[in-house]
Motif scaffolding. Structure first.
Motif, PDB file in Angstrom:
ATOM      1  N   ASN A   7       0.861  -1.172   0.000  1.00  0.00           N
ATOM      2  CA  ASN A   7       0.000   0.000   0.000  1.00  0.00           C
ATOM      3  C   ASN A   7       0.909   1.237   0.000  1.00  0.00           C
ATOM      4  OD1 ASN A   7      -2.259   1.676   0.265  1.00  0.00           O
ATOM      5  ND2 ASN A   7      -2.251   1.523   2.483  1.00  0.00           N
ATOM      6  N   PHE A   8       0.555   2.238  -0.789  1.00  0.00           N
ATOM      7  CA  PHE A   8       1.338   3.466  -0.857  1.00  0.00           C
ATOM      8  C   PHE A   8       0.435   4.637  -0.529  1.00  0.00           C
ATOM      9  CE2 PHE A   8       3.176   7.050  -3.323  1.00  0.00           C
ATOM     10  CZ  PHE A   8       4.390   7.120  -2.660  1.00  0.00           C
ATOM     11  N   ARG A   9       0.804   5.373   0.529  1.00  0.00           N
ATOM     12  CA  ARG A   9      -0.023   6.506   0.942  1.00  0.00           C
ATOM     13  C   ARG A   9       0.843   7.555   1.627  1.00  0.00           C
ATOM     14  NH1 ARG A   9      -5.227   6.384   4.928  1.00  0.00           N
ATOM     15  NH2 ARG A   9      -5.908   8.466   4.406  1.00  0.00           N
ATOM     16  N   ASN A  10       0.674   8.804   1.239  1.00  0.00           N
ATOM     17  CA  ASN A  10       1.370   9.939   1.850  1.00  0.00           C
ATOM     18  C   ASN A  10       2.884   9.763   1.891  1.00  0.00           C
ATOM     19  OD1 ASN A  10      -1.088  11.248   2.318  1.00  0.00           O
ATOM     20  ND2 ASN A  10      -1.339  10.257   4.302  1.00  0.00           N
ATOM     21  N   GLY A  11       3.447   9.205   0.834  1.00  0.00           N
ATOM     22  CA  GLY A  11       4.901   9.060   0.751  1.00  0.00           C
ATOM     23  C   GLY A  11       5.465   7.889   1.526  1.00  0.00           C
ATOM     24  N   ILE A  12       4.597   7.017   2.047  1.00  0.00           N
ATOM     25  CA  ILE A  12       5.058   5.848   2.786  1.00  0.00           C
ATOM     26  C   ILE A  12       4.541   4.595   2.096  1.00  0.00           C
ATOM     27  CG2 ILE A  12       4.986   4.590   4.976  1.00  0.00           C
ATOM     28  CD1 ILE A  12       4.620   7.317   6.346  1.00  0.00           C
ATOM     29  N   LEU A  13       5.464   3.713   1.747  1.00  0.00           N
ATOM     30  CA  LEU A  13       5.136   2.430   1.147  1.00  0.00           C
ATOM     31  C   LEU A  13       5.098   1.403   2.273  1.00  0.00           C
ATOM     32  CD1 LEU A  13       4.753   0.574  -1.333  1.00  0.00           C
ATOM     33  CD2 LEU A  13       7.249   0.369  -1.416  1.00  0.00           C
ATOM     34  N   THR A  14       3.951   0.747   2.445  1.00  0.00           N
ATOM     35  CA  THR A  14       3.799  -0.285   3.467  1.00  0.00           C
ATOM     36  C   THR A  14       3.694  -1.630   2.761  1.00  0.00           C
ATOM     37  OG1 THR A  14       2.624   1.268   4.886  1.00  0.00           O
ATOM     38  CG2 THR A  14       2.412  -1.062   5.418  1.00  0.00           C
ATOM     39  N   ILE A  15       4.549  -2.559   3.166  1.00  0.00           N
ATOM     40  CA  ILE A  15       4.563  -3.892   2.569  1.00  0.00           C
ATOM     41  C   ILE A  15       4.399  -4.912   3.692  1.00  0.00           C
ATOM     42  CG2 ILE A  15       5.883  -5.568   1.238  1.00  0.00           C
ATOM     43  CD1 ILE A  15       7.420  -3.188   0.037  1.00  0.00           C
ATOM     44  N   GLU A  16       3.442  -5.828   3.529  1.00  0.00           N
ATOM     45  CA  GLU A  16       3.227  -6.905   4.494  1.00  0.00           C
ATOM     46  C   GLU A  16       3.552  -8.226   3.835  1.00  0.00           C
ATOM     47  OE1 GLU A  16      -0.639  -7.172   6.253  1.00  0.00           O
ATOM     48  OE2 GLU A  16      -0.586  -5.120   6.984  1.00  0.00           O
ATOM     49  N   PHE A  17       4.168  -9.128   4.597  1.00  0.00           N
ATOM     50  CA  PHE A  17       4.421 -10.479   4.121  1.00  0.00           C
ATOM     51  C   PHE A  17       4.455 -11.408   5.329  1.00  0.00           C
ATOM     52  CE2 PHE A  17       8.365  -8.202   4.645  1.00  0.00           C
ATOM     53  CZ  PHE A  17       9.189  -9.077   5.334  1.00  0.00           C
ATOM     54  N   PRO A  18       4.143 -12.707   5.127  1.00  0.00           N
ATOM     55  CA  PRO A  18       4.068 -13.622   6.257  1.00  0.00           C
ATOM     56  C   PRO A  18       5.443 -13.901   6.854  1.00  0.00           C
ATOM     57  CG  PRO A  18       3.725 -14.800   4.205  1.00  0.00           C
ATOM     58  CD  PRO A  18       3.809 -13.339   3.863  1.00  0.00           C
ATOM     59  N   LYS A  19       5.423 -14.116   8.149  1.00  0.00           N
ATOM     60  CA  LYS A  19       6.634 -14.498   8.866  1.00  0.00           C
ATOM     61  C   LYS A  19       6.824 -16.000   8.647  1.00  0.00           C
ATOM     62  CE  LYS A  19       8.437 -14.698  13.534  1.00  0.00           C
ATOM     63  NZ  LYS A  19       8.179 -14.451  14.942  1.00  0.00           N
ATOM     64  N   GLU A  20       8.022 -16.381   8.237  1.00  0.00           N
ATOM     65  CA  GLU A  20       8.297 -17.800   8.041  1.00  0.00           C
ATOM     66  C   GLU A  20       8.327 -18.502   9.388  1.00  0.00           C
ATOM     67  OE1 GLU A  20      11.937 -18.306   5.807  1.00  0.00           O
ATOM     68  OE2 GLU A  20      10.747 -18.633   4.022  1.00  0.00           O
TER      69      GLU A  20
END
Length: 131
Positions: A112-125
């Motif tokens: 997700n990209f909002r207000n100059g911040i890219l947020t990336i989620e991924f599962p913890k192995e």
């Protein structure tokens, strides 16, 4: 106690500022793509600062367990009525890579990209059990 006077170079900086600015001691004033890493609900979350970029300028790639985020901005707009005395705004390409694990797939990644911040989620192995 003996006091040693601070030596200053021509820029008025202490000589130790130059020594610790060396890449050996860490990144030299990396102001681009500063990142926070969080863990929440069995997932990792990266929050990456990419101010001044549009969503279309940012690319995310996954290869061999590494997630690479790159951004490119080429603003060479010249003001014909003024000349620049100093330019500090970054133009060009920057990128950072993060190890996310061999089992993470593109389908696992949410961005997700909002207000100059890219947020990336991924599962913890899950942690590997040694038997």
């Amino acid at each position: 106690m003996m006091m040693i006077p601070a030596r200053r170079n021509g820029n008025g900086l202490d000589i130790f500022d130059e020594v610790f600015a060396d890449p050996f001691f860490g990144e030299k004033e990396n102001k681009i793509m500063k990142t926070d890493l969080k863990e929440k609900d069995g997932k990792y979350m990266l929050e990456i600062d990419v101010p001044g970029y549009d969503k279309e300028d940012i690319k995310i790639e996954l290869q061999d367990g590494y997630l690479t985020v790159s951004a490119e901005k080429n603003e060479e707009k010249e003001d014909k009525h003024a000349k620049y005395l100093k330019r500090e705004r970054f133009t060009g390409m920057c990128s950072r890579s993060y190890y996310v694990g061999e089992n993470v797939t593109e389908e696992d990644i949410k961005a997700n990209f909002r207000n100059g911040i890219l947020t990336i989620e991924f599962p913890k192995e899950p942690e590997k059990k040694i038997e």
